[in-house]
Design a protein around this motif. Structure first.
Motif, PDB file in Angstrom:
ATOM      1  N   ILE A  93     101.805 116.123  77.238  1.00 53.09           N
ATOM      2  CA  ILE A  93     101.459 116.608  78.572  1.00 53.09           C
ATOM      3  C   ILE A  93     100.261 115.781  79.039  1.00 53.09           C
ATOM      4  O   ILE A  93      99.253 115.685  78.342  1.00 53.09           O
ATOM      5  CB  ILE A  93     101.084 118.102  78.562  1.00 53.09           C
ATOM      6  CG1 ILE A  93     102.260 118.951  78.072  1.00 53.09           C
ATOM      7  CG2 ILE A  93     100.625 118.550  79.950  1.00 53.09           C
ATOM      8  CD1 ILE A  93     103.406 119.023  79.022  1.00 53.09           C
ATOM      9  N   SER A  94     100.384 115.178  80.210  1.00 54.95           N
ATOM     10  CA  SER A  94      99.310 114.352  80.753  1.00 54.95           C
ATOM     11  C   SER A  94      98.582 115.131  81.851  1.00 54.95           C
ATOM     12  O   SER A  94      99.215 115.770  82.694  1.00 54.95           O
ATOM     13  CB  SER A  94      99.888 113.051  81.322  1.00 54.95           C
ATOM     14  OG  SER A  94      98.872 112.257  81.883  1.00 54.95           O
ATOM     15  N   VAL A  95      97.255 115.076  81.800  1.00 52.79           N
ATOM     16  CA  VAL A  95      96.438 115.788  82.793  1.00 52.79           C
ATOM     17  C   VAL A  95      95.529 114.767  83.456  1.00 52.79           C
ATOM     18  O   VAL A  95      94.705 114.125  82.799  1.00 52.79           O
ATOM     19  CB  VAL A  95      95.613 116.896  82.126  1.00 52.79           C
ATOM     20  CG1 VAL A  95      94.836 117.672  83.180  1.00 52.79           C
ATOM     21  CG2 VAL A  95      96.514 117.830  81.330  1.00 52.79           C
ATOM     22  N   SER A  96      95.666 114.611  84.760  1.00 49.41           N
ATOM     23  CA  SER A  96      94.947 113.555  85.470  1.00 49.41           C
ATOM     24  C   SER A  96      94.109 114.120  86.607  1.00 49.41           C
ATOM     25  O   SER A  96      94.371 115.201  87.127  1.00 49.41           O
ATOM     26  CB  SER A  96      95.938 112.516  86.008  1.00 49.41           C
ATOM     27  OG  SER A  96      96.894 113.143  86.858  1.00 49.41           O
ATOM     28  N   VAL A  97      93.098 113.335  86.979  1.00 51.68           N
ATOM     29  CA  VAL A  97      92.218 113.659  88.100  1.00 51.68           C
ATOM     30  C   VAL A  97      92.075 112.403  88.943  1.00 51.68           C
ATOM     31  O   VAL A  97      91.889 111.301  88.408  1.00 51.68           O
ATOM     32  CB  VAL A  97      90.834 114.129  87.605  1.00 51.68           C
ATOM     33  CG1 VAL A  97      89.868 114.300  88.771  1.00 51.68           C
ATOM     34  CG2 VAL A  97      90.959 115.426  86.820  1.00 51.68           C
ATOM     35  N   THR A  98      92.173 112.546  90.240  1.00 47.49           N
ATOM     36  CA  THR A  98      92.030 111.398  91.131  1.00 47.49           C
ATOM     37  C   THR A  98      90.682 110.718  90.913  1.00 47.49           C
ATOM     38  O   THR A  98      89.646 111.375  90.878  1.00 47.49           O
ATOM     39  CB  THR A  98      92.141 111.851  92.605  1.00 47.49           C
ATOM     40  OG1 THR A  98      93.416 112.464  92.802  1.00 47.49           O
ATOM     41  CG2 THR A  98      91.995 110.674  93.540  1.00 47.49           C
ATOM     42  N   GLY A  99      90.730 109.390  90.747  1.00 48.76           N
ATOM     43  CA  GLY A  99      89.509 108.625  90.534  1.00 48.76           C
ATOM     44  C   GLY A  99      89.141 108.437  89.084  1.00 48.76           C
ATOM     45  O   GLY A  99      88.228 107.666  88.768  1.00 48.76           O
TER      46      GLY A  99
END
Length: 580
Positions: free
Chosen positions: A329-335
Motif C-alpha cells: 500500500i503506497s501513501v503519498s503527499v503532494t510535494g
C-alpha cells in the motif's frame, strides 16, 4: 527538557475572561475540552532548552517572599545562581506576599496566595521566571508546557483567573498568557490526582524585541474562594518551537507497516502515517493519499484520502480482498517525493477444495518401475486461493496391481501444491490412487496402469518332467525364467504356481510358505523357484506356472508323476537344479 506524558485525559480550553469561565456548565466545558485536542501544540517540535526545567539543580534551591504585609520583590534570585528568579507582591496594609520556593527535584511552589474584598477585590501574587539566551524567530510557533500540582481542583475558571498559569514574555512585555490567550491556544489536561498538564501556544508573526522569557505565575484576580487555589507546584517545564505553517517534507509509516490478514477480513492495525516538515515538526491538515493495487492481492481501504490531524498523523483501515498474496500500500503527499509504504499479506482462508494437477489422462508404466509424472494435488480456499500447510493423504490399493508411494501424507507448499512419486508394483493392471483432504467429502483420483512390456517371456527353467516317490520331495526345483524383451532377466514379477487340488498332486514350498497354490517373486536372475513334495496318491499330473497379470502369455507346465516306489525317474538325463 522535554518529558513524554500520557495523554489519556481530555484537554480543556481556557476562555478569555473570568466571568464567562466560572459560569460554564460542565457539558460546555467538556465540549471545549474535546475541541482543544485538535488545537494543541504540535508534538515533536524542536526543544528550546529551559535551564533547570526539571528543578534538579542544587544551586537553584531556596525560598523568597512572604513576610511583611505589602512586601514585594522583582526578579529576586533563588539559590546561589538561579536560573529561576522570583517576583512577588502583597497589598499594602492588607496582605503579605506569597512564598516562592524551589525544592531540589520537587518543583517550584507558589504558596500563601490570598484575597480579600475591601470595597473591591484585592489579591497578592507572584511568579517564577527566567530569560533564555535565545530570541523569538518569526514564523515559529512556541509552545510552553508544565505539570501543575494543586491541593484541590484546577479547572477552567481557576486557569482563566490567573490564579495558576503560564506566560511567554520578552523585555518585560507579556506576549501570551493563560489569563488572556484565546481558547484555541490553551489546553488543560488531567495527568493524575490533582496533577495537570497546562499548555500555552504562541505564534510569532512579526519580529520580537528581546529574548524569550518564560513565566510560571500565581497572580489571582479574584477572591480565594472554593474556585481559587492557595498554592500550586510546577514541575517539568519545557518549551517547543516549530513552524507556524509547516510544509510537508516527508511521510512515513508509524503503525501497521507490516501485517497480515485472512482474505476477506480486516487487518488488525490501521495504516497510520505521520507527515512532518523539514524540521521534523508535524504538518496538520494535509491530504494524504492511500493507494492499494488495482488488481490481484490487495485491500479495501476505509478512505483513499485522509487529512492529517494536529499531530501530523493520518490513518485508514484496510480489509484484505479475496486474493491471497503479498503487496504494498503506497501513501503519498503532494510535494513529497518518497511515499510511505505498507507491506501487507493476504493469507488464504480455511481449505475447502482439493484438485488434481498435471497430466489429466491416465498414466501407465512397466511393472516394478517409477511412473514418469508425480501425483500432484492442489488445495484451495473458498475463493480459489492456494492454501499452504494443508495435510493431504495419498493412498493406493492394498492388494493386486498397485504402487508404492514416496509418502502417504504430505503438506502443501506456498502454492497450495503437494506431490508424491509412485513406483508400480510387480502386478500388471489398472487401479486408482487417491488424494484426500480432511473436511472434503470426495477425494481426487489418479488413474494408473502397470503394464508388462511387449516381448516379455516366461519359460521353463528346469524340473519340467519328473518322477518322485509319494510323500517325498522331487529331486529338482520347479523353475521358471522371466526375461525382458532384450533377453535380460526380469526381476520383481510375481509367478503363481498351481498344483491340482485333488488326486495325485504335490505340496509346493518356497522355503517359507507351503500350499497347492503359491506365488513367488522373480529373483535378480529373473527366476522363480518352488519345491514340489509329492502327496500320498500315485499318478500323473501337471503343475502350472503363470505370470500374474500377464493374461496374454501362455503358462509353463511341469509334468510330474507320483510313484509308490522309486525305481527310476524320467528326466534324470536332463540338467536340473535342486531346490535350495
Amino acid at each position: 527538557m522535554k518529558t513524554d506524558l500520557p495523554h489519556s485525559f481530555l484537554p480543556q480550553r481556557a476562555r478569555p475572561n473570568r466571568t464567562s469561565r466560572r459560569g460554564l456548565p460542565a457539558f460546555v466545558a467538556a465540549a471545549l475540552a474535546g475541541a482543544c485536542l485538535l488545537a494543541a501544540a504540535p508534538a515533536g517540535a524542536v526543544d528550546v532548552p529551559i535551564p533547570n526545567g526539571d528543578f534538579s539543580s542544587a544551586t537553584n534551591v531556596g525560598t523568597i517572599g512572604g513576610g511583611l504585609i505589602g512586601g514585594s520583590g522583582s526578579d529576586v534570585a533563588i539559590g546561589s545562581s538561579g536560573p529561576w528568579t522570583g517576583s512577588y507582591y502583597g497589598a499594602l496594609g492588607l496582605l503579605a506576599p506569597p512564598e516562592l520556593s524551589i525544592a531540589q527535584g520537587e518543583g517550584a511552589t507558589i504558596g500563601g496566595l490570598l484575597g480579600i474584598n475591601v470595597l473591591g477585590l484585592i489579591n497578592n501574587g507572584g511568579f517564577f521566571s527566567q530569560t533564555l539566551p535565545v530570541g523569538y524567530e518569526v514564523g515559529k510557533r512556541y509552545t510552553i508546557r508544565a505539570r501543575v500540582s494543586v491541593a484541590g481542583v484546577l479547572d477552567l475558571g481557576v486557569l482563566g483567573s490567573g490564579n495558576v498559569g503560564l506566560a511567554l514574555r520578552a523585555n518585560g512585555t507579556t506576549l501570551a498568557s493563560t489569563k488572556t490567550a484565546p481558547p484555541q491556544l490553551i489546553t488543560l489536561g488531567t495527568i493524575g490526582v490533582n496533577e495537570y498538564e497546562v499548555t500555552l501556544r504562541h505564534d510569532v508573526i512579526a519580529p520580537v524585541d528581546g529574548n524569550i522569557d518564560v513565566q510560571l505565575l500565581g497572580t489571582p484576580s479574584g477572591l480565594l474562594t472554593a474556585s481559587l487555589l492557595a498554592a500550586a507546584t510546577y514541575t517539568h517545564v519545557w518549551l517547543d518551537a516549530g513552524a507556524i505553517n509547516p510544509v510537508a517534507g516527508s511521510v512515513v509509516a508509524v503503525d501497521g507497516a507490516t501485517q497480515s490478514a485472512t482474505v476477506g477480513q480486516p487487518f488488525p492495525q490501521p495504516l497510520t502515517v505521520k507527515v512532518t516538515d523539514a524540521d521534523g515538526d508535524p504538518v496538520p491538515n494535509v491530504a494524504v493519499q492511500f493507494d492499494a493495487p488495482a488488481s490481484g492481492a490487495g485491500a479495501v481501504l476505509s478512505a483513499s484520502t485522509v487529512l492529517t490531524g494536529a499531530n501530523g498523523v493520518a490513518s485508514a483501515t484496510a480489509t484484505a480482498n479475496t486474493v491471497s498474496g503479498g503487496y504494498t500500500i503506497s501513501v503519498s503527499v503532494t510535494g513529497v517525493d518518497t511515499p510511505a509504504t505498507f507491506s501487507l499479506i493476504n493469507t488464504a482462508a480455511e481449505p475447502v477444495a482439493i484438485d488434481a494437477v498435471g497430466p489429466q489422462d491416465a498414466q501407465s508404466t512397466d511393472v516394478a518401475t517409477m511412473f514418469a509424472e508425480p501425483l500432484v494435488a492442489k488445495v484451495s480456499d473458498e475463493f480459489g486461493n492456494p492454501v499452504e500447510g494443508a495435510a493431504v493423504t495419498f493412498a493406493t490399493p492394498s492388494a493386486g496391481a498397485s504402487a508404492t508411494l514416496s509418502a502417504s501424507e504430505a503438506t502443501t507448499d506456498a502454492n497450495g501444491l503437494v506431490s508424491v512419486t509412485a513406483m508400480a508394483n510387480a502386478l500388471p493392471g489398472s487401479y486408482v490412487a487417491t488424494a484426500s483432504l480432511a473436511g472434503v467429502a470426495e477425494p481426487i483420483e489418479f488413474d494408473l496402469t502397470n503394464t508388462l512390456p511387449g516381448g516379455t517371456t516366461i519359460d521353463q527353467g528346469g524340473g519340467g518332467r519328473q518322477t518322485g516317490e509319494v510323500n517325498s520331495a522331487f529331486r529338482c526345483a520347479l523353475e521358471v525364467a522371466v526375461a525382458r524383451p532384450d533377453g535380460s532377466p526380469y526381476s520383481g514379477l510375481q509367478v503363481r504356481f498351481e498344483a491340482p487340488a485333488t488326486g495325485a498332486s504335490s505340496t509346493l514350498s518356497d522355503g517359507t510358505h507351503t500350499g497347492t497354490s503359491l506365488t513367488v517373486v522373480t529373483a535378480p536372475d529373473g527366476k522363480a523357484r518352488v519345491q514340489a513334495i509329492a502327496n500320498e496318491i500315485e499318478g500323473d499330473y501337471e503343475v502350472i506356472a503363470e505370470l500374474v497379470g500377464a493374461d496374454g502369455l501362455p503358462p509353463v507346465t511341469f509334468a510330474l508323476r507320483n510313484v509308490g516306489s522309486l525305481i527310476h525317474a524320467d528326466g534324470f538325463d536332463s540338467p536340473c537344479t535342486p531346490f535350495q
